[in-house]
Design a protein around this motif. Sequence first.
Motif, PDB file in Angstrom:
ATOM      1  N   MET A   8     -48.575  -7.270 -55.347  1.00  0.00           N
ATOM      2  CA  MET A   8     -49.319  -7.459 -54.089  1.00  0.00           C
ATOM      3  C   MET A   8     -48.656  -7.324 -52.918  1.00  0.00           C
ATOM      4  O   MET A   8     -49.190  -6.481 -52.023  1.00  0.00           O
ATOM      5  CB  MET A   8     -50.181  -8.846 -54.152  1.00  0.00           C
ATOM      6  CG  MET A   8     -51.287  -8.867 -55.305  1.00  0.00           C
ATOM      7  SD  MET A   8     -52.425  -7.625 -55.335  1.00  0.00           S
ATOM      8  CE  MET A   8     -53.231  -8.157 -53.872  1.00  0.00           C
ATOM      9  N   LYS A   9     -47.548  -7.873 -52.876  1.00  0.00           N
ATOM     10  CA  LYS A   9     -46.564  -7.642 -51.491  1.00  0.00           C
ATOM     11  C   LYS A   9     -46.201  -6.217 -51.755  1.00  0.00           C
ATOM     12  O   LYS A   9     -46.045  -5.667 -50.582  1.00  0.00           O
ATOM     13  CB  LYS A   9     -45.386  -8.759 -51.951  1.00  0.00           C
ATOM     14  CG  LYS A   9     -44.461  -8.545 -50.600  1.00  0.00           C
ATOM     15  CD  LYS A   9     -43.504  -9.537 -50.661  1.00  0.00           C
ATOM     16  CE  LYS A   9     -42.442  -9.363 -49.471  1.00  0.00           C
ATOM     17  NZ  LYS A   9     -41.158 -10.266 -49.759  1.00  0.00           N
ATOM     18  N   ALA A  10     -45.805  -5.870 -52.825  1.00  0.00           N
ATOM     19  CA  ALA A  10     -45.296  -4.288 -52.736  1.00  0.00           C
ATOM     20  C   ALA A  10     -46.411  -3.450 -52.322  1.00  0.00           C
ATOM     21  O   ALA A  10     -46.160  -2.443 -51.612  1.00  0.00           O
ATOM     22  CB  ALA A  10     -44.792  -4.058 -54.002  1.00  0.00           C
ATOM     23  N   ALA A  11     -47.863  -3.709 -52.817  1.00  0.00           N
ATOM     24  CA  ALA A  11     -48.799  -2.646 -52.555  1.00  0.00           C
ATOM     25  C   ALA A  11     -49.058  -2.908 -50.853  1.00  0.00           C
ATOM     26  O   ALA A  11     -49.381  -1.876 -50.238  1.00  0.00           O
ATOM     27  CB  ALA A  11     -50.033  -3.107 -53.202  1.00  0.00           C
ATOM     28  N   GLY A  12     -49.108  -3.974 -50.335  1.00  0.00           N
ATOM     29  CA  GLY A  12     -49.131  -4.344 -48.955  1.00  0.00           C
ATOM     30  C   GLY A  12     -47.846  -3.520 -48.071  1.00  0.00           C
ATOM     31  O   GLY A  12     -48.524  -2.792 -47.111  1.00  0.00           O
ATOM     32  N   THR A  94     -42.847   5.763 -51.721  1.00  0.00           N
ATOM     33  CA  THR A  94     -43.089   5.233 -53.066  1.00  0.00           C
ATOM     34  C   THR A  94     -41.876   5.094 -53.659  1.00  0.00           C
ATOM     35  O   THR A  94     -42.188   4.661 -54.969  1.00  0.00           O
ATOM     36  CB  THR A  94     -43.907   6.214 -53.796  1.00  0.00           C
ATOM     37  OG1 THR A  94     -43.311   7.596 -53.882  1.00  0.00           O
ATOM     38  CG2 THR A  94     -45.455   6.478 -53.153  1.00  0.00           C
ATOM     39  N   ALA A  95     -40.703   5.414 -53.198  1.00  0.00           N
ATOM     40  CA  ALA A  95     -39.417   5.148 -53.860  1.00  0.00           C
ATOM     41  C   ALA A  95     -39.295   3.672 -54.578  1.00  0.00           C
ATOM     42  O   ALA A  95     -39.630   2.538 -53.757  1.00  0.00           O
ATOM     43  CB  ALA A  95     -38.224   5.229 -52.975  1.00  0.00           C
ATOM     44  N   GLY A  96     -38.936   3.350 -55.651  1.00  0.00           N
ATOM     45  CA  GLY A  96     -38.816   2.250 -56.620  1.00  0.00           C
ATOM     46  C   GLY A  96     -40.059   1.512 -56.786  1.00  0.00           C
ATOM     47  O   GLY A  96     -39.962   0.368 -57.448  1.00  0.00           O
ATOM     48  N   LEU A  97     -41.233   2.277 -56.748  1.00  0.00           N
ATOM     49  CA  LEU A  97     -42.465   1.660 -57.146  1.00  0.00           C
ATOM     50  C   LEU A  97     -42.861   2.226 -58.626  1.00  0.00           C
ATOM     51  O   LEU A  97     -42.414   3.541 -58.686  1.00  0.00           O
ATOM     52  CB  LEU A  97     -43.646   1.877 -56.490  1.00  0.00           C
ATOM     53  CG  LEU A  97     -43.644   1.397 -54.835  1.00  0.00           C
ATOM     54  CD1 LEU A  97     -44.918   1.852 -54.175  1.00  0.00           C
ATOM     55  CD2 LEU A  97     -43.740  -0.369 -55.115  1.00  0.00           C
ATOM     56  N   PRO A  98     -43.404   1.534 -59.397  1.00  0.00           N
ATOM     57  CA  PRO A  98     -43.500   1.914 -60.813  1.00  0.00           C
ATOM     58  C   PRO A  98     -44.710   2.846 -60.803  1.00  0.00           C
ATOM     59  O   PRO A  98     -45.890   2.482 -61.244  1.00  0.00           O
ATOM     60  CB  PRO A  98     -43.989   0.707 -61.696  1.00  0.00           C
ATOM     61  CG  PRO A  98     -44.248  -0.334 -60.633  1.00  0.00           C
ATOM     62  CD  PRO A  98     -43.682   0.048 -59.308  1.00  0.00           C
ATOM     63  N   ILE A  99     -44.824   3.980 -60.337  1.00  0.00           N
ATOM     64  CA  ILE A  99     -45.935   4.961 -60.146  1.00  0.00           C
ATOM     65  C   ILE A  99     -45.645   5.982 -61.417  1.00  0.00           C
ATOM     66  O   ILE A  99     -44.436   6.586 -61.780  1.00  0.00           O
ATOM     67  CB  ILE A  99     -45.816   5.798 -58.999  1.00  0.00           C
ATOM     68  CG1 ILE A  99     -45.912   4.934 -57.903  1.00  0.00           C
ATOM     69  CG2 ILE A  99     -47.019   6.833 -59.053  1.00  0.00           C
ATOM     70  CD1 ILE A  99     -45.780   5.327 -56.546  1.00  0.00           C
TER      71      ILE A  99
END
Length: 107
Positions: A8-12, A94-99
């Motif tokens: 949630m923090k990463a999404a924000g 988006t670097a580092g996000l599990p996309i």
Amino acid sequence: MKDIMGMMKAAGEMKGKMEAMQAELANLVVEGRSGGGMVTVSLSGKGDLKGVKIDPSLFKEDDVEVLEDLIIAAHADAKAKSEAEMQKKMAEVTAGLPIPPGMKFPF
């Protein structure tokens, strides 16, 4: 539960970065050229046409079709540059996000 809070923090954070990137892209202007620079087209980062510059030597009646083709080619060049810049900036956000692979932003 910790993982959900972290997501949630990463999404924000990503939302904030996306908004900043979109504002930056709105102000971005890229130029496409064709005919050795005789036709130049300017686009916004969102792909909106902002301007066209044509070398006066192209204003001859028998060169109208050539001029039309050069404008299309310059627009395509500018659009490709704009899209490449957007993809580059999106990769930074988006670097580092599990996309999942192949997922494109904005949706």
